[in-house]
Design a protein around this motif. Structure first.
Motif, PDB file in Angstrom:
ATOM      1  N   ASN A  32       0.756  -0.962   0.240  1.00  0.00           N
ATOM      2  CA  ASN A  32       0.001  -0.129   0.389  1.00  0.00           C
ATOM      3  C   ASN A  32       0.984   1.287   0.158  1.00  0.00           C
ATOM      4  OD1 ASN A  32      -2.644   1.349   0.088  1.00  0.00           O
ATOM      5  ND2 ASN A  32      -2.635   0.944   2.283  1.00  0.00           N
ATOM      6  N   LEU A  33       1.604   1.450   0.718  1.00  0.00           N
ATOM      7  CA  LEU A  33       2.186   2.623   0.938  1.00  0.00           C
ATOM      8  C   LEU A  33       3.634   2.657  -0.804  1.00  0.00           C
ATOM      9  CD1 LEU A  33       4.495   1.872   4.636  1.00  0.00           C
ATOM     10  CD2 LEU A  33       2.767   3.508   3.602  1.00  0.00           C
ATOM     11  N   ASP A  34       3.681   1.804  -0.645  1.00  0.00           N
ATOM     12  CA  ASP A  34       4.783   1.689  -2.651  1.00  0.00           C
ATOM     13  C   ASP A  34       3.460   2.033  -3.624  1.00  0.00           C
ATOM     14  OD1 ASP A  34       6.825   0.875  -1.013  1.00  0.00           O
ATOM     15  OD2 ASP A  34       6.987  -0.978  -1.636  1.00  0.00           O
ATOM     16  N   ASP A  35       2.587   2.116  -3.700  1.00  0.00           N
ATOM     17  CA  ASP A  35       1.649   2.226  -4.147  1.00  0.00           C
ATOM     18  C   ASP A  35       1.393   3.335  -4.159  1.00  0.00           C
ATOM     19  OD1 ASP A  35      -0.111   1.551  -6.964  1.00  0.00           O
ATOM     20  OD2 ASP A  35      -2.014   2.059  -5.153  1.00  0.00           O
ATOM     21  N   LEU A  36       0.781   4.236  -3.285  1.00  0.00           N
ATOM     22  CA  LEU A  36       0.618   5.318  -3.038  1.00  0.00           C
ATOM     23  C   LEU A  36       1.476   6.449  -3.296  1.00  0.00           C
ATOM     24  CD1 LEU A  36      -1.637   5.139   0.358  1.00  0.00           C
ATOM     25  CD2 LEU A  36      -2.292   4.881  -1.661  1.00  0.00           C
ATOM     26  N   SER A  37       2.847   6.349  -2.602  1.00  0.00           N
ATOM     27  CA  SER A  37       3.509   6.611  -2.937  1.00  0.00           C
ATOM     28  C   SER A  37       3.743   7.909  -4.229  1.00  0.00           C
ATOM     29  CB  SER A  37       5.003   7.048  -1.680  1.00  0.00           C
ATOM     30  OG  SER A  37       6.663   6.708  -2.713  1.00  0.00           O
TER      31      SER A  37
END
Length: 374
Positions: A256-261
Motif C-alpha cells: 500500500n505504501l509503495d503504491d500510494l507514494s
C-alpha cells in the motif's frame, strides 16, 4: 484506536518541506518518529511513573531521550472531565516543546471518540446546515491552531479529522448513505478544516494531514484519496492507521505504501500503530489482542517484548524502502496507556498489552525504534 465499526469501502508539501520540520540528524532514520501520548496527564493524576533504565522521567522526556522528535496530541471538543480537551493538549505541547519535540495536532471534530464507523457532530454544533457547519469547522480549527501559536508552541502538523475513511461530522459529512455516496458534502467540511489551519497559523505554515484507517488496504486507500483529490482538496501528508492484528500482514502495508507514494507523490506517515508485548490482560476489560492467532506474518513477531521490538524494526525497514523517500515515519499509538485509565469514565483499557512500557512503567525494548540512527 477505539471501539471500531469498520465501514465498506493550497499547495502540496514536498519531501524537503517535511524534512524541514524535523532535525537534520533524522535523515539517517525515519524523518518522523513519534508517539501519541494523549493519556499522559490522566496517568500522572493517578500517580503513574515511567522509567527508562531505572530512572524516572516524564514520558515525553523518555521518548525524546530515545530519539523521538514528535508527539501527537488528541483534542475532543467537549469530552468527559479529565479527557483530552484543548487545554490538556496545550499543556502537553508546552512540555513537548521543552523536551525538543514537535507537535502533530489531532482534531477529532467530535465531543469524544471519532473513528471510521462514527463521526458524531459535537452537541454544540447540532442542527447546523452544511454551510453553517463548514464555517464552524473553519473557525474552530483556526482558533485551535492559533491557541498553540499564542503560547509559543506552534504545531508542525495538523490532522483535519481522525480516521475519516467514511467522512466526518455525520450525517452531513457522511460519505456512504442509503441514497449513494456524498463526496461533495464531505469535501466541503474537509476543505473548511484545512482553511482553518491556514487561518490560524503564525509565521510557519503547519503541514496538513488527511488520515484514514486503511494501512493494509490498497484498494480502499486508493478509492478514498482518488475521490478526495477529485473534489479539489489540497493537503500535504497521507496518514494511515496500521494495526497488523486488524489490517493484515506487513506485506500488505508495504504494498500500500509503495503504491500510494508512486500514485500521489505525497509523504506517508503510519500515524497510528501498536503491537502486543504480552497476551496477558492488565485490568478487567478485555483487550483488543488476546491470542497468537491474531498476529500477522504467521507469528513472525510473537507477543513478547522482543517480538514487539522486532515488529517496530520491520516497520522502520518498510518505511525506508518506500519509493521516493516518501515513507516519512510513524507514530506509536498511546505507548504510555497503562492499566488504571479507562477509554471512558468507569471503563477499563483494551490497549494495555500494546504499550511500550510494562505495567510497572518500565521501558520495553521497542523504545529503540525511536532512534534517529539506522
Amino acid at each position: 484506536m477505539r471501539r471500531r465499526t469498520l465501514l465498506a469501502a493550497p499547495l502540496a508539501a514536498t519531501a524537503a518541506s517535511l524534512a524541514a520540520r524535523v532535525p537534520a540528524a533524522a535523515a539517517v532514520g525515519p524523518r518522523i518518529r513519534g508517539a501519541d501520548i494523549s493519556f499522559t496527564l490522566q496517568h500522572e493524576a493517578i500517580g503513574t511513573t515511567y522509567r527508562d533504565g531505572g530512572s524516572a522521567a516524564p514520558v515525553e522526556r523518555i521518548l525524546a531521550g530515545r530519539g523521538a522528535n514528535y508527539v501527537r496530541l488528541r483534542v475532543w471538543t467537549a469530552p468527559p472531565a479529565g479527557y483530552s480537551d484543548l487545554a490538556d493538549a496545550l499543556t502537553l505541547a508546552r512540555r513537548a516543546h521543552q523536551a525538543g519535540l514537535r507537535v502533530l495536532l489531532n482534531l477529532h471534530y467530535a465531543d469524544f471518540w471519532a473513528d471510521p464507523g462514527k463521526q458524531p457532530v459535537p452537541a454544540a454544533w447540532a442542527g447546523q446546515d452544511l454551510n453553517t457547519l463548514a464555517a464552524t469547522v473553519r473557525a474552530y480549527t483556526r482558533d485551535a491552531v492559533a491557541a498553540f501559536e499564542r503560547q509559543g508552541t506552534p504545531v508542525a502538523m495538523v490532522q483535519v479529522g481522525n480516521e475519516i475513511t467514511g467522512g466526518m461530522l455525520f450525517p452531513l459529512g457522511e460519505v456512504y448513505r442509503d441514497d449513494g455516496e456524498h463526496w461533495s458534502e464531505f469535501a466541503t467540511l474537509l476543505r473548511a478544516g484545512i482553511e482553518g489551519v491556514y487561518a490560524g497559523q503564525g509565521g510557519n505554515r503547519p503541514l496538513v494531514m488527511v488520515h484514514i484507517d486503511r494501512g493494509g488496504d490498497n484498494a480502499g486507500s486508493r478509492y478514498f484519496f482518488d475521490h478526495v483529490l477529485a473534489q479539489g482538496v489540497s493537503f500535504d501528508v497521507i496518514g494511515l492507521s496500521y494495526y497488523p492484528f486488524w489490517h493484515g500482514d506487513i506485506a500488505a502495508l508495504r504494498a500500500n505504501l509503495d503504491d500510494l507514494s508512486t500514485r500521489y507523490r505525497k509523504d506517508l506517515v503510519v500515524v497510528e500503530t501498536s503491537y502486543p508485548w504480552t497476551l496477558a490482560n492488565g485490568d478487567s476489560l478485555g483487550n483488543f489482542v488476546t491470542s497468537a492467532g491474531q498476529l500477522p506474518d504467521g507469528g513472525a513477531y510473537p507477543a513478547t517484548p522482543a517480538g514487539q521490538a522486532a515488529y517496530f524494526e520491520r516497520l522502520r525497514e518498510v518505511l525506508a524502502a518506500v519509493p521516493g523517500g516518501r515513507g516519512a515515519g510513524f507514530f506509536a499509538w498511546e505507548p504510555e496507556w497503562l492499566p488504571g485509565v479507562g477509554w471512558a469514565p468507569g471503563e477499563g483499557n483494551p490497549n494495555d498489552n500494546l504499550t511500550m512500557f510494562d505495567w510497572s512503567g518500565n521501558a520495553l525494548p521497542s523504545l529503540a525504534a525511536f532512534r534517529a540512527g539506522p
